[in-house]
Design an enzyme around this catalytic site. Structure first.
Site, short mmCIF file in Angstrom:
data_model
loop_
_atom_site.label_atom_id
_atom_site.label_comp_id
_atom_site.label_asym_id
_atom_site.label_seq_id
_atom_site.Cartn_x
_atom_site.Cartn_y
_atom_site.Cartn_z
CG ASP A 206 33.53 36.48 -10.51
OD1 ASP A 206 34.59 37.14 -10.63
OD2 ASP A 206 32.56 36.85 -9.83
NE ARG A 207 37.15 28.32 -10.49
CZ ARG A 207 36.49 27.23 -10.07
NH1 ARG A 207 36.16 26.30 -10.95
NH2 ARG A 207 36.17 27.09 -8.82
#
Length: 534
Positions: A206-207
């Protein structure tokens, strides 16, 4: 006797039926196909073959450049093309109707100005908003693209062999181009700063998650790694800091996870979800928060975060699963107290609160109004290109539009998703092609751009064209240029979840513990923006 008589009757019925059908055709001529008009159909060029290459390379890396400010990695705004062929549901509609009803991120007046200024093109020529769309029409939308800033931490290489590239991904940096992110991604940083490209992702993070990220250099190696993952021969170890005093004993969570919305990117525990399993082990606690090791044995979307929310210990600084929109219980035990529809709406509102903007302004740096400089930046850059011989640097910029669109920037561009074709931007009108003098054009650019140092000598003009393209950081037609966004705080860019180790049958990659996982770290450090929480 019966046979011929029957045959005659059949023949007679057939003739009457044919006559009846003929009469119907004459009285009610067939309707025109949707999209057809009485006037001759426009010529639509046949679709071009897609490029077999879907990777990114030097042609894409030179679109713009990075700069660092206030501890953040930032990208200078740049021009970018989104391209699509006419959808089936668009056939027979005018270009105005399509943009008015399907591209809602901007007003119709914006698209009218974009078409007038050459930002919208149809089949390589200027677009008329009243044109009725036909099958295979090619629509190109040139946008002035802004990317959000990310943490300015360097991208550390953990391994670079003949088969793999392994990095310690900083939080806030997406793995690959998606949404508003393109150059501020791991793949582009690797290409621009380390000369590594043509890579294949073995897995994603995930970012806001940091840690071990593995790329393979060939498709064969990628397939081999993928086989190991499917056969559960890869051990994934994550570390996180969660709210509250996590239980000291091992916890196994096997709650199924359902994706509520792929668009928003939100999941929850649900009996109808996919089966999954995560093992948790506490390392330490200070009473307010705990450091926990996580071993996801399956790879569902947001699996660790969703399971920890279900257990009542959401990840610290998780903007989604540690949000108050989940209700008083915070999602503990699958108790949400709100409908999915309201939950998604509330999450979108929370996002808007974080992405605040300062009051808009309607003038550029010279005090001219938007209308006076409608498309000045892009047009002047194109004039410079036409004034000079096309150099390799200019060809590189033009070819940068050939990449495949990973994701749209927003709902407006989500429909422009199919692919990019090897076609150059539309030519300007003949009157704009006429030279007005390169020195005069450079002076006009200097009026629109702050601190543009341009050497106007004939010997340096060609080499300065690409620099001038990058220098046009303000565009009066761009809505994003009309607002000022404050820099995000480190606490908004870092989530306390880190991929600590990936281990296979004969290989292992790991990183040191992040700062927030140390025993002497305190929640008060989150409030202090100067503290390293990565």
């Amino acid at each position: 006797m019966e046979g011929p008589r029957k045959r005659c009757i059949c023949d007679s019925n057939t003739e009457e039926a044919e006559k009846s059908e003929s009469d119907v055709v004459e009285e009610n001529p067939p309707k025109k196909r949707k999209g057809e008009t009485a006037s001759p159909r426009r010529y639509v060029p046949p679709p071009q073959k897609k490029s077999d290459c879907v990777s990114f390379n030097e042609q894409h890396f030179v679109e713009t450049e990075y700069f660092f400010e206030n501890g953040l990695r930032k990208v200078r705004p740049y021009y970018y093309d989104f391209v699509t062929h006419c959808k089936g549901r668009w056939i027979g509609k005018t270009l105005r109707e399509v943009f008015q009803h399907e591209f809602l991120a901007e007003s119709i007046s914006y698209y009218e100005a974009a078409a007038e200024g050459g930002r919208l093109s149809l089949n390589g020529g200027r677009a008329d908003m009243e044109t009725v769309l036909q099958d295979n029409d090619l629509i190109r939308n040139t946008v002035h693209r802004h990317e959000p800033p990310v943490m300015g931490a360097c991208l550390q290489l953990l391994a670079n062999t003949d088969e793999v590239v392994v990095v310690n991904k900083p939080a806030s940096l997406p793995v690959h181009p998606c949404g508003r992110f393109r150059h501020n991604t791991v793949m582009f940083v690797l290409g621009k700063e380390h000369g590594l490209y043509g890579l294949h992702t073995m897995h994603r993070l995930d970012r806001l998650t940091s840690g071990v990220l593995v790329f393979t250099k060939t498709i064969e190696v990628a397939q081999r790694f993928d086989k190991l993952v499917r056969e559960r021969q890869v051990v994934k170890e994550y570390v996180c800091r969660v709210h509250g005093d996590f239980p000291a004993h091992h916890i196994v969570c096997e709650e199924p996870i359902l994706v509520m919305s792929y668009k928003v990117g939100v999941c929850r525990v649900d009996p109808n979800g996919k089966s999954c399993r995560t093992v948790f082990k506490r390392l330490s606690t200070n009473g307010r928060s705990s450091v926990v090791l996580c071993y996801p044995e399956t790879g569902r979307m947001h699996q660790i975060r969703v399971h920890l929310q279900f257990l009542g210990h959401p990840v610290l600084q998780d903007p989604v699963y540690n949000s108050p929109v989940w209700g008083a219980a915070g999602g503990r035990g699958g108790n949400f107290l709100v409908s999915d529809e309201k939950l998604l709406l509330d999450l979108e509102e929370e996002y808007k609160k974080v992405n605040i903007v300062l009051p808009p302004h309607n003038f550029d740096e010279t005090g001219r109004s938007k209308k006076e400089v409608s498309c000045a930046g892009l047009d002047e850059v194109k004039k410079l290109e036409e004034q000079e011989e096309v150099t390799a640097s200019v060809e590189t910029r033009e070819n940068c539009f050939e990449d495949k669109l990973e994701n749209a920037t927003n709902n407006d561009q989500a429909a422009l998703e199919e692919h990019l074709l090897e076609q150059k931007p539309a030519d300007l009108d003949e009157d704009k092609k006429q030279a007005q003098g390169l020195d005069e054009l450079v002076m006009e650019l200097e009026e629109c751009v702050d601190d543009v140092d341009v050497n106007t000598s004939e010997a340096s003009k060609s080499s300065r064209i690409t620099s001038l393209q990058k220098a046009v950081t303000y565009d009066s037609l761009c809505s994003e240029c009309q607002v000022t966004r404050p820099d995000p705080k480190p606490t908004e860019l870092v989530m306390c979840l880190h991929a600590l180790r990936y281990k296979g049958p004969d290989w292992e990659f790991s990183t040191p513990m992040p700062a927030w996982a140390h025993a002497d770290w305190s929640e008060d450090d989150c409030v202090n923006d100067s503290v390293d929480i990565g």
